[in-house]
Write a protein that holds these residues in place. Structure first.
Motif, PDB file in Angstrom:
ATOM      1  N   GLY A 280      52.817 -54.228 -10.450  1.00 10.56           N
ATOM      2  CA  GLY A 280      53.783 -55.311 -10.608  1.00 10.56           C
ATOM      3  C   GLY A 280      53.339 -56.577  -9.715  1.00 10.56           C
ATOM      4  N   PRO A 281      54.510 -57.393  -9.840  1.00  9.87           N
ATOM      5  CA  PRO A 281      54.284 -58.624  -9.128  1.00  9.87           C
ATOM      6  C   PRO A 281      54.120 -58.518  -7.609  1.00  9.87           C
ATOM      7  CG  PRO A 281      55.790 -59.266 -11.012  1.00  9.87           C
ATOM      8  CD  PRO A 281      55.188 -57.757 -11.023  1.00  9.87           C
ATOM      9  N   ARG A 282      53.452 -58.950  -6.747  1.00  9.60           N
ATOM     10  CA  ARG A 282      53.221 -58.892  -5.420  1.00  9.60           C
ATOM     11  C   ARG A 282      52.456 -57.857  -5.005  1.00  9.60           C
ATOM     12  NH1 ARG A 282      58.299 -60.949  -5.666  1.00  9.60           N
ATOM     13  NH2 ARG A 282      58.783 -63.114  -4.644  1.00  9.60           N
ATOM     14  N   ASP A 283      51.805 -56.994  -6.009  1.00 11.10           N
ATOM     15  CA  ASP A 283      51.065 -55.669  -5.593  1.00 11.10           C
ATOM     16  C   ASP A 283      49.645 -56.149  -5.342  1.00 11.10           C
ATOM     17  OD1 ASP A 283      50.125 -53.201  -5.176  1.00 11.10           O
ATOM     18  OD2 ASP A 283      49.752 -52.798  -7.159  1.00 11.10           O
ATOM     19  N   ARG A 284      49.154 -55.966  -4.257  1.00 13.19           N
ATOM     20  CA  ARG A 284      47.784 -56.312  -3.857  1.00 13.19           C
ATOM     21  C   ARG A 284      46.826 -55.061  -4.179  1.00 13.19           C
ATOM     22  NH1 ARG A 284      47.202 -60.812  -1.059  1.00 13.19           N
ATOM     23  NH2 ARG A 284      49.118 -61.771  -0.199  1.00 13.19           N
ATOM     24  N   GLU A 285      47.448 -53.715  -4.386  1.00  9.34           N
ATOM     25  CA  GLU A 285      46.523 -52.904  -4.440  1.00  9.34           C
ATOM     26  C   GLU A 285      45.881 -52.593  -5.829  1.00  9.34           C
ATOM     27  OE1 GLU A 285      45.424 -50.982  -1.823  1.00  9.34           O
ATOM     28  OE2 GLU A 285      47.002 -51.993  -0.535  1.00  9.34           O
TER      29      GLU A 285
ATOM     30  N   ASP B 199      53.530 -59.385 -17.689  1.00 16.77           N
ATOM     31  CA  ASP B 199      54.434 -59.847 -16.518  1.00 16.77           C
ATOM     32  C   ASP B 199      53.564 -59.862 -15.221  1.00 16.77           C
ATOM     33  OD1 ASP B 199      56.901 -60.280 -14.984  1.00 16.77           O
ATOM     34  OD2 ASP B 199      56.487 -58.379 -14.272  1.00 16.77           O
ATOM     35  N   THR B 200      52.958 -59.078 -14.724  1.00 19.53           N
ATOM     36  CA  THR B 200      52.027 -58.895 -13.719  1.00 19.53           C
ATOM     37  C   THR B 200      51.080 -60.092 -13.464  1.00 19.53           C
ATOM     38  OG1 THR B 200      52.333 -56.451 -13.279  1.00 19.53           O
ATOM     39  CG2 THR B 200      50.862 -57.267 -12.062  1.00 19.53           C
ATOM     40  N   VAL B 201      50.410 -60.075 -14.565  1.00 18.45           N
ATOM     41  CA  VAL B 201      49.230 -61.384 -14.624  1.00 18.45           C
ATOM     42  C   VAL B 201      49.877 -62.400 -14.605  1.00 18.45           C
ATOM     43  CG1 VAL B 201      47.564 -62.237 -16.187  1.00 18.45           C
ATOM     44  CG2 VAL B 201      47.538 -59.800 -15.873  1.00 18.45           C
ATOM     45  N   ARG B 202      50.977 -62.739 -15.124  1.00 12.18           N
ATOM     46  CA  ARG B 202      51.597 -64.084 -14.961  1.00 12.18           C
ATOM     47  C   ARG B 202      51.990 -64.439 -13.657  1.00 12.18           C
ATOM     48  NH1 ARG B 202      54.139 -63.314 -19.233  1.00 12.18           N
ATOM     49  NH2 ARG B 202      56.025 -62.149 -18.459  1.00 12.18           N
ATOM     50  N   TRP B 203      52.452 -63.444 -12.849  1.00 11.01           N
ATOM     51  CA  TRP B 203      52.918 -63.753 -11.594  1.00 11.01           C
ATOM     52  C   TRP B 203      51.846 -63.981 -10.732  1.00 11.01           C
ATOM     53  CZ3 TRP B 203      52.112 -62.211  -6.410  1.00 11.01           C
ATOM     54  CH2 TRP B 203      52.967 -62.756  -5.790  1.00 11.01           C
ATOM     55  N   TYR B 204      50.508 -63.034 -10.896  1.00 10.61           N
ATOM     56  CA  TYR B 204      49.334 -63.256 -10.040  1.00 10.61           C
ATOM     57  C   TYR B 204      48.918 -64.736 -10.164  1.00 10.61           C
ATOM     58  CZ  TYR B 204      48.725 -58.536  -9.330  1.00 10.61           C
ATOM     59  OH  TYR B 204      48.869 -57.236  -8.662  1.00 10.61           O
ATOM     60  N   ARG B 205      48.952 -65.170 -11.506  1.00 14.71           N
ATOM     61  CA  ARG B 205      48.470 -66.433 -11.960  1.00 14.71           C
ATOM     62  C   ARG B 205      49.285 -67.618 -11.209  1.00 14.71           C
ATOM     63  NH1 ARG B 205      46.291 -65.209 -17.948  1.00 14.71           N
ATOM     64  NH2 ARG B 205      43.990 -64.587 -17.201  1.00 14.71           N
ATOM     65  N   ASN B 206      50.707 -67.411 -11.253  1.00 15.29           N
ATOM     66  CA  ASN B 206      51.647 -68.442 -10.750  1.00 15.29           C
ATOM     67  C   ASN B 206      51.256 -68.477  -9.262  1.00 15.29           C
ATOM     68  OD1 ASN B 206      52.486 -69.134 -13.131  1.00 15.29           O
ATOM     69  ND2 ASN B 206      54.246 -67.566 -12.958  1.00 15.29           N
ATOM     70  N   ALA B 207      50.990 -67.231  -8.645  1.00 17.29           N
ATOM     71  CA  ALA B 207      50.986 -67.387  -7.200  1.00 17.29           C
ATOM     72  C   ALA B 207      49.494 -67.629  -6.899  1.00 17.29           C
ATOM     73  CB  ALA B 207      51.329 -65.948  -6.923  1.00 17.29           C
TER      74      ALA B 207
END
Length: 315
Positions: A155-160, A304-312
């Motif tokens: 999910g969002p914020r997950d670096r692993e 959802d996760t990819v969207r957050w990674y790209r925004n960040a």
């Protein structure tokens, strides 16, 4: 009166989501922190902070004193040795359980473990998570306890799991597992909602597994295919990596980490976890549907996760 929940590990990837879910449900959240809890995701809810860590018995007693529920999330996912894993995942859990027994015997203790604890022989990490479960069960006195075993969380914020989505943009993707291997996944928000729900409801003295709606799990090929769709990739070539080569990579990475004096996430034990063929779950191992049910399917969760990674700008 507002219910108080004491939380360890509340500033980590899963912990932030759990603390926010608890706040949304009306709990007064009290966090164990080493320093200030920056970037709190629920600014409208005031946090109570207790400074310390799992080695500090006095801080743990202050953390849980008068609490209605306790959520234990803190732990190591990588370490330089078995002893380091045990010092935190087993001994820290034992100290917390003792604090609950002494200061909050009427509280409900939700101990967040790992699906890896189901197979403690595979790795030092898995053994330490099972030992932590045993420490909570044996040391909490008359307190009501429940153990939660999440699978791989994304999910969002997950670096692993960020590496999976980075690989998904490549023309060639490695496949480390055979077609019959199965692994459960869960979005961080679903995992957080389950843990928050179990603070208030559900049977005690139980070990529950979590997953998304696919309790029988996914093949690794299905996970890779979904990751490629989420990042908008093409049709990469899938190359199966022989297990002996994966094991060799674990040996090399673990040895390099020891030489550098740092903990490596990839070790021979982690490879044994990766290659284990059955990380599926079943309905009877999950919380009762009246208490919690997953909402986020893998395609939506990956998107959802990819969207957050790209925004960040992580991806």
């Amino acid at each position: 009166m507002t219910r108080v929940v004491a939380v360890t590990g509340g500033t980590g990837f899963l912990g932030r989501a759990v603390a926010a879910a608890l706040a949304r449900k009306g709990w007064q959240v009290r966090l164990l922190v080493r320093r200030s809890a920056a970037h709190w995701p629920c600014p409208d809810h005031e946090l109570e902070l207790v400074f310390g860590d799992l080695t500090d018995a006095d801080a743990l007693r202050r953390l849980v004193r008068g609490a209605d529920a306790v959520v234990h999330l803190a732990g190591l996912i990588k370490a330089r040795s078995r002893a380091e894993f045990m010092a935190v995942n087993r001994d820290g859990s034992a100290r917390l359980a003792a604090a609950v027994a002494a200061e909050a015997p009427a509280a409900r203790l939700v101990h967040v473990s790992s699906l890896a604890a189901r197979e403690p022989q595979l790795s030092d990490y898995a053994a330490s998570k099972r030992a932590g479960e045993d420490a909570v069960r044996d040391g909490s006195g008359g307190a009501s306890w429940v153990v939660v075993r999440p699978p791989a969380i994304y999910g969002p914020r997950d670096r692993e799991t960020l590496a999976v989505f980075r690989w998904a943009r490549s023309p060639v993707l490695p496949l480390f597992h055979g077609p019959d291997s199965r692994v459960c996944l869960i979005h961080v928000e679903d995992a957080a909602e389950a843990i928050a729900a179990l603070c208030a409801d559900g049977p005690s003295g139980c070990v529950f597994e979590l997953s998304d709606g696919r309790r029988d799990g996914y093949s690794w090929r299905a996970i890779l295919d979904e990751a490629v769709r989420a990042v908008g990739g093409g049709a990469p070539r899938i190359v199966r990596v022989p297990p002996p080569l994966v094991r060799l990579a674990g040996v090399v990475a673990g040895f390099a980490g020891r030489l550098a004096g740092r903990a490596s996430i990839l070790t021979p034990g982690k490879v044994r976890e990766m290659l284990h063929p059955d990380w599926s779950s079943a309905a009877e191992r999950q919380p009762p549907p009246a208490v919690w049910a997953p909402r986020i399917a893998l395609p939506d969760g990956f998107a959802d996760t990819v969207r957050w990674y790209r925004n960040a700008r992580w991806l």
